[in-house]
Design a protein around this motif. Sequence first.
Motif, short mmCIF file in Angstrom:
data_model
loop_
_atom_site.label_atom_id
_atom_site.label_comp_id
_atom_site.label_asym_id
_atom_site.label_seq_id
_atom_site.Cartn_x
_atom_site.Cartn_y
_atom_site.Cartn_z
N UNK A 44 9.97 5.55 -14.71
CA UNK A 44 8.66 5.59 -15.38
C UNK A 44 8.40 6.97 -15.98
N UNK A 45 8.74 8.01 -15.25
CA UNK A 45 8.55 9.37 -15.76
C UNK A 45 9.46 9.62 -16.97
N UNK A 46 10.68 9.11 -16.91
CA UNK A 46 11.60 9.26 -18.04
C UNK A 46 11.07 8.51 -19.27
N UNK A 82 -1.33 8.02 -12.38
CA UNK A 82 -1.96 7.01 -13.23
C UNK A 82 -1.93 5.68 -12.49
N UNK A 83 -3.10 5.11 -12.27
CA UNK A 83 -3.21 3.88 -11.48
C UNK A 83 -2.49 2.71 -12.15
N UNK A 84 -2.63 2.59 -13.47
CA UNK A 84 -2.00 1.47 -14.17
C UNK A 84 -0.48 1.56 -14.11
N UNK A 85 0.06 2.75 -14.33
CA UNK A 85 1.50 2.93 -14.23
C UNK A 85 1.97 2.69 -12.80
N UNK A 86 1.18 3.13 -11.84
CA UNK A 86 1.54 2.93 -10.43
C UNK A 86 1.60 1.45 -10.10
N UNK A 87 0.68 0.68 -10.64
CA UNK A 87 0.68 -0.77 -10.41
C UNK A 87 1.91 -1.41 -11.04
N UNK A 88 2.26 -0.97 -12.25
CA UNK A 88 3.48 -1.49 -12.90
C UNK A 88 4.71 -1.16 -12.06
N UNK A 89 4.80 0.08 -11.59
CA UNK A 89 5.95 0.48 -10.78
C UNK A 89 5.99 -0.32 -9.48
N UNK A 90 4.84 -0.55 -8.88
CA UNK A 90 4.78 -1.33 -7.64
C UNK A 90 5.37 -2.72 -7.87
N UNK A 91 4.97 -3.36 -8.95
CA UNK A 91 5.51 -4.68 -9.26
C UNK A 91 7.01 -4.62 -9.51
N UNK A 92 7.46 -3.59 -10.22
CA UNK A 92 8.89 -3.44 -10.48
C UNK A 92 9.68 -3.24 -9.19
N UNK A 93 9.09 -2.49 -8.26
CA UNK A 93 9.78 -2.23 -6.99
C UNK A 93 10.00 -3.54 -6.23
N UNK A 94 8.95 -4.34 -6.11
CA UNK A 94 9.10 -5.57 -5.34
C UNK A 94 9.97 -6.60 -6.05
N UNK A 95 9.93 -6.60 -7.37
CA UNK A 95 10.82 -7.48 -8.12
C UNK A 95 12.27 -7.05 -7.92
N UNK A 120 0.82 -1.23 0.00
CA UNK A 120 0.00 0.00 0.00
C UNK A 120 0.85 1.28 0.00
N UNK A 121 1.94 1.29 0.75
CA UNK A 121 2.83 2.46 0.79
C UNK A 121 3.46 2.69 -0.58
N UNK A 122 4.04 1.64 -1.15
CA UNK A 122 4.73 1.75 -2.45
C UNK A 122 3.74 2.20 -3.52
N UNK A 123 2.57 1.57 -3.57
CA UNK A 123 1.58 1.91 -4.59
C UNK A 123 1.10 3.36 -4.41
N UNK A 124 0.90 3.77 -3.18
CA UNK A 124 0.45 5.13 -2.90
C UNK A 124 1.48 6.16 -3.37
N UNK A 125 2.76 5.91 -3.09
CA UNK A 125 3.82 6.82 -3.52
C UNK A 125 3.88 6.89 -5.05
N UNK A 126 3.79 5.74 -5.68
CA UNK A 126 3.85 5.69 -7.15
C UNK A 126 2.63 6.38 -7.76
N UNK A 127 1.47 6.13 -7.20
CA UNK A 127 0.22 6.72 -7.73
C UNK A 127 0.24 8.24 -7.59
N UNK A 128 0.71 8.71 -6.46
CA UNK A 128 0.79 10.15 -6.22
C UNK A 128 1.78 10.82 -7.19
N UNK A 129 2.89 10.16 -7.45
CA UNK A 129 3.91 10.74 -8.32
C UNK A 129 3.54 10.66 -9.80
N UNK A 130 2.90 9.56 -10.19
CA UNK A 130 2.62 9.33 -11.61
C UNK A 130 1.24 9.79 -12.04
#
Length: 191
Positions: A84-86, A40-53, A28-38
């Motif tokens: 992701x932003x780049x 976009x929910x779909x991009x945030x989910x992708x970033x969340x998966x990338x973070x844990x991987x 939830x923390x990782x997804x929230x940070x990604x969602x707030x920065x990006x």
Amino acid sequence: MDDEQRIAAGFAAGDEHCMEDVYLRWRPLVHSLARRSLGDDREAEDVTQQVFLAAWRGRGGFRPGPGGLGAWLTGITRHKVADALEARTRRARAATAAARAYEEFAPRPGARTPPAPEPERVLDRVLVLGELARLPSAQQRVIRLAFYGDLTQTQIAARTGLPLGTVKSHMRRALQVLRQSLEARPLPAAR
């Protein structure tokens, strides 16, 4: 040892059950940070998966410290969000360049011009030109003379003063690099 320290130690040791606990606790923390920065929910989910991987693959580099595993994951999240932003910026630039190139080739009213290329072909051209620009200058020159100047390898050797064998080597290496880099690079998706 408290629960968070036990999970962090197990995670660092490669315990898959602890990885599951880490994911459930900090997702939830990782997804929230990604969602707030990006934004976009779909991009945030992708970033969340990338973070844990990335965390799982790099768990050997985890060192407990202030903030523990949560702070470490937050740092990885910041890097993945920046990536992701780049990537988003690169896609936007490619789409803009493709649109400009498409407009350049679009038929003018009343003009007798061949039909405009399809947007996908224009985007392919932009990608090829980008990869071509990354080649060493000698290889770039040989490729440009061959494909844009419509010269044979013998004509290129005569024009540049390079030995024919060198021209052939530059051509072969450049085409190999271009093929590898273009095969490895998926066509950017427009957003």
